[in-house]
Design a protein around this motif. Structure first.
Motif, short mmCIF file in Angstrom:
data_model
loop_
_atom_site.label_atom_id
_atom_site.label_comp_id
_atom_site.label_asym_id
_atom_site.label_seq_id
_atom_site.Cartn_x
_atom_site.Cartn_y
_atom_site.Cartn_z
N PHE A 129 1.01 -0.86 -0.31
CA PHE A 129 0.21 0.60 0.25
C PHE A 129 1.34 0.78 0.42
CE2 PHE A 129 -3.13 -2.02 1.99
CZ PHE A 129 -4.19 -2.46 1.04
N ARG A 130 2.84 1.34 0.76
CA ARG A 130 3.05 2.32 0.63
C ARG A 130 3.74 2.75 -0.40
NH1 ARG A 130 5.75 0.55 4.89
NH2 ARG A 130 7.76 0.38 3.48
N HIS A 131 3.81 1.68 -0.79
CA HIS A 131 4.88 1.50 -2.65
C HIS A 131 4.44 2.01 -3.67
CE1 HIS A 131 8.77 1.26 0.00
NE2 HIS A 131 8.35 0.14 0.07
N GLU A 132 2.57 1.05 -4.02
CA GLU A 132 2.33 1.53 -5.16
C GLU A 132 1.08 2.33 -5.00
OE1 GLU A 132 2.94 0.43 -7.69
OE2 GLU A 132 5.01 -1.37 -7.09
N PRO A 133 0.83 2.86 -4.96
CA PRO A 133 -0.04 4.03 -5.29
C PRO A 133 -1.18 3.85 -6.13
CG PRO A 133 1.32 5.19 -6.91
CD PRO A 133 2.18 3.75 -6.02
N LEU A 134 -0.62 2.85 -6.62
CA LEU A 134 -1.82 1.85 -8.14
C LEU A 134 -3.44 1.35 -7.11
CD1 LEU A 134 -3.83 2.66 -10.59
CD2 LEU A 134 -1.90 0.54 -11.35
N LEU A 135 -2.44 0.62 -6.56
CA LEU A 135 -2.58 0.02 -5.30
C LEU A 135 -4.33 0.21 -4.53
CD1 LEU A 135 -3.66 -3.10 -3.71
CD2 LEU A 135 -1.51 -3.34 -3.09
N ARG A 136 -3.44 1.48 -3.81
CA ARG A 136 -4.58 2.11 -3.02
C ARG A 136 -5.70 3.27 -4.17
NH1 ARG A 136 0.87 4.44 -1.78
NH2 ARG A 136 0.56 6.96 -2.51
N VAL A 185 -16.90 6.64 -9.15
CA VAL A 185 -16.98 7.27 -9.76
C VAL A 185 -16.06 7.98 -9.44
CG1 VAL A 185 -17.94 8.98 -11.30
CG2 VAL A 185 -19.31 7.30 -10.90
N VAL A 186 -15.20 8.83 -8.30
CA VAL A 186 -14.86 9.95 -8.57
C VAL A 186 -13.02 9.67 -7.99
CG1 VAL A 186 -13.90 11.82 -6.01
CG2 VAL A 186 -16.13 11.47 -6.95
N LEU A 187 -12.94 8.41 -6.73
CA LEU A 187 -11.59 7.64 -7.34
C LEU A 187 -11.43 7.48 -8.67
CD1 LEU A 187 -12.49 5.28 -3.52
CD2 LEU A 187 -11.40 8.09 -4.66
N TRP A 188 -11.63 7.29 -9.80
CA TRP A 188 -11.05 6.58 -10.45
C TRP A 188 -10.92 7.73 -10.99
CZ3 TRP A 188 -13.17 8.14 -15.70
CH2 TRP A 188 -12.71 7.24 -16.62
N ALA A 189 -11.98 8.86 -11.10
CA ALA A 189 -11.47 10.69 -12.15
C ALA A 189 -10.00 11.01 -11.22
CB ALA A 189 -12.34 11.32 -11.89
N LEU A 190 -10.00 10.60 -9.95
CA LEU A 190 -8.71 11.46 -9.04
C LEU A 190 -7.55 10.43 -9.70
CD1 LEU A 190 -10.05 11.50 -5.96
CD2 LEU A 190 -9.47 14.13 -7.70
N ILE A 249 -11.33 2.15 -4.71
CA ILE A 249 -12.40 1.63 -5.69
C ILE A 249 -13.24 0.82 -5.57
CG2 ILE A 249 -13.00 1.94 -8.05
CD1 ILE A 249 -10.81 3.40 -8.87
N GLY A 250 -12.43 -0.49 -5.77
CA GLY A 250 -12.48 -1.69 -4.81
C GLY A 250 -14.13 -1.67 -4.14
N ALA A 251 -12.78 -1.58 -3.11
CA ALA A 251 -14.25 -1.63 -1.57
C ALA A 251 -14.93 -0.65 -1.78
CB ALA A 251 -12.81 -0.97 -0.52
N LEU A 252 -15.37 0.40 -2.27
CA LEU A 252 -16.27 1.13 -1.93
C LEU A 252 -17.53 0.60 -3.17
CD1 LEU A 252 -15.22 4.93 -2.66
CD2 LEU A 252 -16.72 3.87 -0.77
N SER A 253 -17.26 -0.34 -4.66
CA SER A 253 -18.28 -0.90 -5.18
C SER A 253 -18.71 -2.23 -5.47
CB SER A 253 -16.85 -1.31 -6.22
OG SER A 253 -17.43 -2.37 -7.84
N LEU A 254 -17.89 -3.36 -3.86
CA LEU A 254 -18.03 -4.40 -2.69
C LEU A 254 -19.12 -3.81 -2.32
CD1 LEU A 254 -18.15 -7.27 -2.69
CD2 LEU A 254 -16.64 -7.56 -1.47
N LEU A 298 -22.42 5.34 -2.26
CA LEU A 298 -21.01 4.50 -2.09
C LEU A 298 -20.90 4.26 -3.51
CD1 LEU A 298 -21.98 1.98 0.05
CD2 LEU A 298 -20.45 3.48 0.89
N SER A 299 -21.19 4.02 -4.38
CA SER A 299 -21.18 4.37 -5.75
C SER A 299 -20.65 4.94 -6.21
CB SER A 299 -22.50 4.24 -6.21
OG SER A 299 -23.04 2.34 -6.02
N ALA A 300 -21.24 6.37 -6.30
CA ALA A 300 -20.90 7.85 -7.00
C ALA A 300 -18.96 7.82 -6.24
CB ALA A 300 -21.27 9.27 -5.46
N GLY A 301 -18.68 7.30 -5.16
CA GLY A 301 -17.64 6.94 -4.63
C GLY A 301 -16.41 6.89 -4.98
#
Length: 425
Positions: free
Chosen positions: A211-218, A384-389, A223-228, A379-382
């Motif tokens: 999580f610290r070394h891979e920003p893409l994982l964060r 969208v926001v995270l993917w855009a960011l 995104i995945g947590a909010l989707s589930l 939660l779903s809107a979240g």
């Protein structure tokens, strides 16, 4: 069944089918008991609250397995790990099948869930065996098996319990898991470890350090947590809606409604094929938008079965698209650490789903179906926001456009924020 890989290192169709079925059966074992809690409680002489602990035991065991066992795929020979976990699951299912009291059943349930994470060893195993150009399709196919197991488990358990009682469910699942253990031992190729000289403690530390070394994982974990979480909101509240007016369905009918989710699960391979064609970001973006768009239809489903069915299918399709595309992105950045990345990612998803279910119970009491739909849409809107960011951040790191192609190569990407976000995103 032929299991010899095709030219180019790809999986044979037979082996891919075996891995898909294996993941579905492993996950299904954690959901078989849910429609049978009342029946189990009466036979074992325990109250409703104690019987409900079976669900909690399954959740806790699975969470521990994700954290403690899945990373081992980067440390030990993976075929041996997968076979061992499937064989252990079969044994623990037998413990539940022969349980004489609630305490033994809870222990069997927790241990079964702990080792059922063998499914999460098989998924990155398939990704490693696949040709890079076909990884999306392969992961999508295996995840289709997993989601079908999750969605159909309740329906299958109801049918089996009517044939021979609730213990029949565990006996049958134990036999099938034993068969899967033998089949995986025979047909899976040997796949060595990639963890180098890491100790087990070092492996766990390395998983957290991802999580610290891979920003893409964060980004993808969020995104995945909010989707589930959104997915869990729907399926947790759906029973509350369908048993009351205007529907008034029986519990068996509610269980059959899970078949509606199958249509969405079957689209996972489509999302995977699009990812293989370099459209992984399009798949994720479209998935997050569809996730949000499904909730107005679900809200209208309070009085319309047609709208409810449409909303459920779209939401399941969208969740599959988000999950599959995220796995394709993450499996490409650190091939030598796929199991640790999968552990970190799936643990985040599990926590998101747990929080979504917990929030649903509270919101239903105070806001009913309308409140539940507002929660799901938020939660779903979240997502969208995270993917855009994520896209904006990746574009800035690359010094150009937010759009960057997905990296399909097997060469390990350096664990720097710029490289990880652009080469894999």
């Amino acid at each position: 069944m032929t299991t010899r890989p095709r030219t180019g290192g790809g999986l044979s169709h037979g082996l891919l089918l075996l891995m898909s079925v294996a993941t579905g059966l492993a996950v299904a074992g954690n959901y078989f008991a849910q429609p049978l809690l009342d029946l189990i409680g009466r036979e074992l002489g325990v109250g409703p609250s104690a019987a409900a602990l079976v669900v909690t035991a399954a959740q806790g065991g699975y969470a521990l397995g994700l954290v403690l066992l899945v990373p081992l795929g980067d440390l030990v020979e993976r075929r041996r790990l997968a076979v061992s976990l499937y064989a252990a699951t079969a044994v623990f299912l037998l413990v539940s099948a022969t349980a004489a009291n609630g305490t033994v059943l809870l222990a069997g349930t927790a241990l079964t869930a702990l080792t059922s994470v063998g499914a999460q060893v098989v998924v990155p195993f398939a990704a490693t065996l696949a040709d890079p150009a076909e990884r999306g399709r392969v992961v999508g196919t295996v995840m289709t098996g997993l989601m079908l197991g999750l969605l159909l488990a309740r329906t299958a358990s109801g049918a089996l319990s009517e044939l021979g009682g609730w213990r029949t469910v565990y006996w049958v699942n134990a036999a099938l898991m034993a068969l899967m253990a033998v089949s995986l031992r025979v047909f899976l190729p040997r796949l060595g470890e990639d963890g180098g000289h890491l100790s087990y403690v070092g492996l766990l530390r390395s998983t957290v350090a991802m999580f610290r070394h891979e920003p893409l994982l964060r980004w993808r974990a969020g995104i995945g947590a909010l989707s589930l979480a959104s997915f869990s909101v729907l399926w947790t509240a759906l029973t509350f809606l369908l048993v009351r007016s205007p529907y008034g369905w029986s519990e068996s009918a509610v269980g059959l409604f899970g078949l509606a989710g199958v249509a969405g699960a079957l689209t996972a391979t489509v999302a995977g094929r699009l990812a293989d064609r370099g459209r992984v970001q399009l798949v994720t973006g479209a998935g997050t938008v569809l996730l949000l768009a499904s909730w107005p239809a679900i809200a209208a489903g309070a009085h319309s079965l047609l709208w409810l069915l449409a909303g459920v299918i779209v939401l399941d399709l969208a969740h599959q698209a988000v999950l599959n595309s995220s796995q394709n992105v993450l499996y490409a950045i650190r091939p030598e650490a796929r199991n640790r990345i999968n552990s970190a990612f799936m643990t985040s998803l599990f926590l998101g789903g747990t929080v979504g279910s917990a929030l649903t119970s509270v919101v239903w009491v105070h806001g009913g179906w309308t409140g539940v739909c507002v929660l799901g849409a938020t939660l779903s809107a979240g997502t969208v926001v995270l993917w855009a960011l994520e896209r904006v951040t990746a574009g800035r790191a690359a010094g150009g456009s937010p759009e960057s192609p997905v990296h399909h190569g097997d060469a390990p990407a350096p664990a720097t924020s710029a490289t990880s976000a652009t080469s894999a995103g």
